[in-house]
Write an enzyme that holds these catalytic residues in place. Structure first.
Site, PDB file in Angstrom:
ATOM      1  N   ASP A  71      -3.115  -0.159  -7.955  1.00  0.00           N
ATOM      2  CA  ASP A  71      -3.983   1.004  -7.499  1.00  0.00           C
ATOM      3  C   ASP A  71      -3.646   2.003  -8.776  1.00  0.00           C
ATOM      4  O   ASP A  71      -2.250   1.947  -9.357  1.00  0.00           O
ATOM      5  CB  ASP A  71      -3.233   1.668  -6.717  1.00  0.00           C
ATOM      6  N   ASP A  99      -2.323  -4.908  -2.129  1.00  0.00           N
ATOM      7  CA  ASP A  99      -2.571  -3.497  -2.733  1.00  0.00           C
ATOM      8  C   ASP A  99      -1.349  -3.240  -3.338  1.00  0.00           C
ATOM      9  O   ASP A  99      -0.252  -3.190  -2.746  1.00  0.00           O
ATOM     10  CB  ASP A  99      -3.203  -2.523  -1.988  1.00  0.00           C
ATOM     11  N   ASN A 147      -2.863  -4.380  19.814  1.00  0.00           N
ATOM     12  CA  ASN A 147      -2.023  -3.895  20.641  1.00  0.00           C
ATOM     13  C   ASN A 147      -2.365  -2.481  21.375  1.00  0.00           C
ATOM     14  O   ASN A 147      -1.798  -2.048  22.191  1.00  0.00           O
ATOM     15  CB  ASN A 147      -0.613  -3.587  20.240  1.00  0.00           C
ATOM     16  N   GLU A 205      -7.319  -1.076 -10.629  1.00  0.00           N
ATOM     17  CA  GLU A 205      -8.118  -0.060 -10.592  1.00  0.00           C
ATOM     18  C   GLU A 205      -7.844   0.909 -11.724  1.00  0.00           C
ATOM     19  O   GLU A 205      -6.626   1.359 -12.129  1.00  0.00           O
ATOM     20  CB  GLU A 205      -7.570   0.592  -9.106  1.00  0.00           C
ATOM     21  N   HIS A 261     -12.392   1.787   0.129  1.00  0.00           N
ATOM     22  CA  HIS A 261     -11.799   2.653   1.085  1.00  0.00           C
ATOM     23  C   HIS A 261     -12.034   3.845   0.595  1.00  0.00           C
ATOM     24  O   HIS A 261     -11.768   5.031   1.206  1.00  0.00           O
ATOM     25  CB  HIS A 261     -10.387   2.336   1.109  1.00  0.00           C
ATOM     26  N   ASP A 262     -12.266   4.275  -0.736  1.00  0.00           N
ATOM     27  CA  ASP A 262     -12.297   5.462  -1.350  1.00  0.00           C
ATOM     28  C   ASP A 262     -13.870   5.896  -1.449  1.00  0.00           C
ATOM     29  O   ASP A 262     -14.118   7.020  -2.047  1.00  0.00           O
ATOM     30  CB  ASP A 262     -11.792   5.496  -2.698  1.00  0.00           C
TER      31      ASP A 262
END
Length: 560
Positions: free
Chosen positions: A208, A100, A25, A264, A336-337
């Site tokens: 997580d 997640d 968008n 994790e 992502h880390d």
């Protein structure tokens, strides 16, 4: 029998960081409709599972890992209807969806915490960890925190709340208060929430920092960190005294169908991972461990040390052997880390980037375990040449810069470590094509696009049969079609070689020889192929014994 093995042993998981994947968008932030529009690309890559980083409502203090509503979708990503459509469209293409799950902590704006902090006698007060100041000290004074623990995001793990005159625990940001899993009402609420998502069609959960949910209720002080007033509290919250009980209870209460569960677990040891993943214990299917992504770090992630291949082989070899008979490995370079692996352990120069990326992919995917591909890894995306601290968005990076420079460190030196290790390296927008903003958005991206997008992008990669994308597609296909890749045993070769990673996989009368050259040199070996080349990132070389070219990967299939 192999036919009785769980489906996820032959699966490949693709992690999507929704904020940076595809913006439908034009607001500069990726969203669920954007993911739906790219499902054919993912199906074409051949992956089996899509793992979504958090899309729940959140103030975005930690980019969605601070959740304010577990049973909704943040408007920046779309709606629950969009989510239901994503699940349906993914399932129609044979793709599963993994959510997640962040239940060690919530946002401080979650209704549970809003109630908890409202008064000391609120029914939800004990849903979080509250403690008075140290004896004889006033709340808010230096050193008055209940323990000396240091937060992962700098500073103490305790924040003084003036409303009730007590501190609350936050292992991460002060806007991420830790849930108190000692309270059975907390656990029951989490179980109910997870079942709600399963009823919507979710196929599993990545959980997580799940090994931090059990704390030592005495909350002792940690050992003081060198040169700091704060201490290391991790022995009292990593794999705490009730962690196995909590995970077994969760598994029994929630997972009555063949879902995928990965925990994790920072700081987890191999011995602990065997217990967590042993099928008869009914805890989790696999864990994310961090040994291999800490090999180039000293006292902290910002203390960067030279990467040594034999250290990597020692770590991977231990985990392959340790989980050979019980439990299961998860295999990853990126998420992502973590910074981009081709820049970290490979060579991201124009000359070597493609072959380094494909070699790294080969070595990882040919191990025993379930591989995880992080968005853009299949393109060979690289770290970013951040110019100044103003280019960063990650709270961990920004906090570290402020703390380090305030302590007198050279700002230029701090930036060098940030460029190499910051989580923002993984979070720049997905590079779809060579149009403005890499085709990620028609607006202004929330985080600047890597400037190499005109040459590193999905459009070019899918059109080039020799690209990283098509090589990854072939790697994934091998896991689906060659049983030895998923189910074979593992034997490390050349454990002390500092340039060549070599191992075999064997199942019945089929053996694979896997080779990866972790250098820009031409390297002779004393190994012999004498068989079919199953996959390689260079044109064939029939020399014997084998000589590996810079960043070369080969997999031989040898039947006996």
């Amino acid at each position: 029998m192999i036919s009785d093995e769980p489906w996820w042993k032959t699966a490949v998981v693709y992690q999507i960081y929704p904020r940076s994947f595809a913006d439908s968008n034009g607001d500069g932030i990726g969203d669920l409709p954007g993911i739906i529009g790219r499902l054919d690309y993912l199906a074409g890559l051949g992956v089996d599972v899509l793992w979504l980083s958090p899309v729940y409502p959140s103030p975005q203090d930690d980019n969605g890992y601070d959740i304010s509503d577990y049973q909704g979708i943040d408007p920046v990503f779309g709606t629950l209807d969009d989510f239901d459509r994503l699940v349906a469209e993914a399932h129609r293409r044979g793709l599963k969806i993994v959510m997640d799950l962040v239940v060690n902590h919530t946002s401080d704006e979650h209704p549970w915490f809003v109630e908890s902090r409202s008064s000391t006698n609120n029914p939800k007060r004990d849903w979080y960890w509250w403690r008075p100041p140290r004896a004889g000290m006033a709340g808010g004074d230096p050193g008055a925190e209940p323990t000396n623990w240091r937060s992962f995001f700098s500073g103490p793990t305790w924040h003084f709340d003036e409303t009730t005159g007590e501190y609350y625990l936050h292992l991460f940001s002060r806007k991420q208060p830790d849930l108190n899993w000692e309270n059975p009402e907390v656990r029951q609420a989490v179980h109910a929430m997870m079942r709600w998502w399963i009823d919507r069609g979710v196929d599993g959960f990545r959980m997580d920092v799940i090994n931090m949910i059990s704390k030592d209720t005495a909350l002792p002080d940690g050992v003081a960190l060198a040169g700091q007033a704060l201490g290391d509290g991790s022995p009292f919250y990593i794999c705490g005294p009730r962690i196995h009980e909590f995970l077994n209870e969760l598994n029994s209460a929630v997972f009555d169908s063949p879902l995928l569960t990965v925990g994790e677990m920072p700081g987890v040891t191999l011995e602990q991972a065997v217990e967590f993943t042993a099928p008869d214990r009914r805890e989790v299917d696999m864990v994310f461990q961090f040994e291999h992504v800490g090999l180039d770090q000293g006292a902290s992630k910002w203390d960067i040390r030279p990467f040594r291949l034999h250290d990597l082989k020692a770590t991977f070899g231990r985990w392959q052997a340790g989980l050979a008979d019980a439990g299961w490995n998860s295999l990853y370079w990126n998420n992502h880390d973590q910074p981009r692996v081709v820049s970290r352990f490979g060579d991201d120069s124009p000359e070597h980037r493609v072959r380094a990326a494909t070699m790294l992919g080969t070595v990882l995917h040919m191990h025993r375990g379930t591989p995880y591909v992080y968005q853009g890894e299949e393109l060979g995306m690289t770290n970013v040449p951040f110019r100044s601290i103003d280019d960063f968005r990650d709270i961990e990076s920004v906090n570290h810069y402020a703390e380090a420079t305030a302590a007198g460190e050279d700002p230029a030196a701090v930036l060098v470590s940030l460029r190499k290790m910051s989580r923002d390296n993984a979070r720049t927008p997905m590079q779809w094509d060579d149009s403005p903003n890499a085709g990620f958005t028609t607006g202004t991206p929330w985080l600047a696009v890597n400037p190499n997008y005109p040459t590193v992008n999905a459009s070019k990669a899918t059109a080039d049969p020799d690209s990283v994308f098509h090589y990854y597609r072939r790697l994934i296909e091998l896991r689906h079609t060659e049983p030895v890749v998923a189910h074979g045993d593992f034997t490390m070769l050349l454990p002390d070689d500092d340039r060549v990673y070599a191992f075999t996989r064997r199942l019945g009368d089929v053996e694979l020889l896997v080779l990866g050259n972790f250098s820009g040199d031409t390297v002779p070996t004393d190994l012999s192929g004498q068989s079919e080349v199953l996959i390689a990132n260079y044109p064939p070389d029939t020399g014997d014994p084998i000589v590996l070219r810079p960043w070369e990967a080969r997999v031989y299939r040898r039947a006996s």
